[in-house]
Design a protein around this motif. Structure first.
Motif, PDB file in Angstrom:
ATOM      1  N   PHE A  36       0.840  -1.199   0.000  1.00  0.00           N
ATOM      2  CA  PHE A  36       0.000   0.000   0.000  1.00  0.00           C
ATOM      3  C   PHE A  36       0.873   1.246   0.000  1.00  0.00           C
ATOM      4  CE2 PHE A  36      -2.211  -3.375   2.216  1.00  0.00           C
ATOM      5  CZ  PHE A  36      -3.518  -3.312   1.754  1.00  0.00           C
ATOM      6  N   GLY A  37       0.245   2.400  -0.356  1.00  0.00           N
ATOM      7  CA  GLY A  37       0.973   3.647  -0.183  1.00  0.00           C
ATOM      8  C   GLY A  37       0.537   4.774  -1.087  1.00  0.00           C
ATOM      9  N   THR A  38       1.198   5.924  -0.901  1.00  0.00           N
ATOM     10  CA  THR A  38       1.110   7.141  -1.701  1.00  0.00           C
ATOM     11  C   THR A  38      -0.296   7.753  -1.643  1.00  0.00           C
ATOM     12  OG1 THR A  38       2.736   6.022  -3.112  1.00  0.00           O
ATOM     13  CG2 THR A  38       2.036   8.171  -3.797  1.00  0.00           C
ATOM     14  N   LEU A  39      -0.809   8.263  -2.749  1.00  0.00           N
ATOM     15  CA  LEU A  39      -2.053   9.026  -2.737  1.00  0.00           C
ATOM     16  C   LEU A  39      -3.246   8.191  -2.304  1.00  0.00           C
ATOM     17  CD1 LEU A  39      -1.825  11.023  -6.103  1.00  0.00           C
ATOM     18  CD2 LEU A  39      -0.839  11.586  -3.885  1.00  0.00           C
ATOM     19  N   SER A  40      -3.201   6.895  -2.534  1.00  0.00           N
ATOM     20  CA  SER A  40      -4.353   6.045  -2.271  1.00  0.00           C
ATOM     21  C   SER A  40      -4.753   6.031  -0.802  1.00  0.00           C
ATOM     22  CB  SER A  40      -4.078   4.614  -2.746  1.00  0.00           C
ATOM     23  OG  SER A  40      -2.926   4.093  -2.117  1.00  0.00           O
ATOM     24  N   LEU A  41      -3.823   6.315   0.102  1.00  0.00           N
ATOM     25  CA  LEU A  41      -4.141   6.358   1.528  1.00  0.00           C
ATOM     26  C   LEU A  41      -4.394   7.788   2.019  1.00  0.00           C
ATOM     27  CD1 LEU A  41      -1.620   3.694   2.853  1.00  0.00           C
ATOM     28  CD2 LEU A  41      -4.115   3.499   2.742  1.00  0.00           C
ATOM     29  N   VAL A  42      -4.511   8.732   1.089  1.00  0.00           N
ATOM     30  CA  VAL A  42      -4.748  10.133   1.434  1.00  0.00           C
ATOM     31  C   VAL A  42      -6.111  10.604   0.940  1.00  0.00           C
ATOM     32  CG1 VAL A  42      -3.962  12.512   1.074  1.00  0.00           C
ATOM     33  CG2 VAL A  42      -2.284  10.686   1.428  1.00  0.00           C
ATOM     34  N   LEU A  43      -6.441  10.298  -0.298  1.00  0.00           N
ATOM     35  CA  LEU A  43      -7.601  10.884  -0.960  1.00  0.00           C
ATOM     36  C   LEU A  43      -8.846  10.044  -0.716  1.00  0.00           C
ATOM     37  CD1 LEU A  43      -5.885  11.837  -4.344  1.00  0.00           C
ATOM     38  CD2 LEU A  43      -6.345  13.325  -2.383  1.00  0.00           C
ATOM     39  N   GLU A  44      -9.835  10.663  -0.080  1.00  0.00           N
ATOM     40  CA  GLU A  44     -11.108   9.993   0.172  1.00  0.00           C
ATOM     41  C   GLU A  44     -12.027  10.108  -1.044  1.00  0.00           C
ATOM     42  OE1 GLU A  44     -11.559   8.100   2.546  1.00  0.00           O
ATOM     43  OE2 GLU A  44     -10.444   8.778   4.301  1.00  0.00           O
TER      44      GLU A  44
END
Length: 312
Positions: free
Chosen positions: A120-128
């Motif tokens: 996992f990582g980067t934008l995928s764990l930020v943008l809802e």
């Protein structure tokens, strides 16, 4: 099988002529490409646009040996990242993310039997809303016994509340088997000054490792790689010499190469990672560093094929 979960996007990279050249990328996407090209059985888990960029993203996954049956498609556009390069080839990003396909990822439920690692990582764990869906996959697959690998790959411009994100990051750690983070991102996550010495970074990494991960790998740019292991040792390897074109995808290549190395040694579990000795870590980090050096020798994120890495 290794599953890499997260966004796929298009980097708009400046050319020597001053134009912008579209390059297929995204942190998790690059990880999947790297692992697939190095021969590890890999699948990508994401939502990808049905537009022309999305078609090219999916085709490149398949060409790199990455399964796409866990990829859902949507009519929303592909995320774009405008890349600026500094004098040393380092990349700086600005993003166009509103209404794009990857941030609308939905939790697919338990992954298929045979999945031994999920990255996992980067934008995928930020943008809802996609971030919460990816987080649900992370927690569930860790509980099911998969090796969960995390590279936060911080994009600070897209994080409106740094303290809230840092708290979320600490909340993920009990569910993470392998944490890979750049020294720069480690300073940001630990709320340290940009010029904080590496000893302070290692102290923060030690606290993170104690919270859950079997090991923490640090990418150190021109200083090479380091790992804080399950035995509380710090293992360092020097960088592989290379003429740098740019550093786009270098850290992602490290993550993909580490996962491929663990797969080759039947070590895709937190217990197996915790049991690696110093010699193992030198071998793993050296291989990952050599793969990243090849990526740095090319424009854009172009991880090596296995035969290219074996020639180094």
């Amino acid at each position: 099988m290794i599953v890499v979960a997260g966004e796929a996007l298009v980097d708009l990279v400046p050319t020597p002529q001053g134009d912008l050249s579209p390059r297929l990328g995204g942190g998790p996407y690059n990880v999947a490409i790297a692992a697939g090209r190095l021969g590890a059985p890999t699948a990508f888990l994401s939502r990808v646009s049905r537009d022309l960029f999305g078609d090219r993203l999916v085709a490149r996954l398949r060409d790199s040996g990455v399964r796409t049956d866990l990829v859902s498609r949507g009519d929303e556009p592909t995320t774009l990242a405008l890349v600026g390069l500094t004098s040393d080839g380092s990349a700086r990003y600005s993003f166009y993310v509103e209404g794009t396909a990857d941030r609308l990822f939905a939790d697919p439920g338990p992954l298929p039997d045979g999945v031994r690692a999920v990255s996992f990582g980067t934008l995928s764990l930020v943008l809802e809303p996609g971030a919460s869906a990816y987080e649900a996959v992370l927690r569930r697959e860790a509980a099911r016994g998969a090796l969960t690998a995390l590279d936060p790959n911080i994009r600070a411009a897209l994080i409106p509340d740094p303290d809230a994100y840092r708290a979320r990051f600490r909340g993920w750690l009990p569910h993470v088997g392998l944490l890979k983070v750049s020294v720069e991102d480690a300073r940001w996550l630990a709320d340290l000054p940009e010029d904080a010495p590496e000893d302070d970074v290692l102290a923060a990494a030690g606290e993170w490792r104690a919270a859950g991960p079997a090991a923490v790998v640090l990418t150190r740019g021109g200083d090479g790689l380091a790992a804080l292991t399950g035995a509380d040792e710090v293992i360092r390897v020097p960088p592989t010499p290379v003429d740098v074109v740019d550093t786009i995808g270098a850290g992602d290549t490290v993550q993909g190469a580490l996962l491929a190395w663990l797969h080759e040694r039947d070590a895709l579990s937190a217990e197996a990672v915790r049991g690696l000795d110093a010699e193992d870590w030198v071998a793993a980090l050296s291989r990952a560093g050599a793969a990243a050096a090849i990526t740095c020798s090319r424009a854009g994120a172009e991880p090596p094929l296995r035969r290219e890495l074996e020639m180094t």
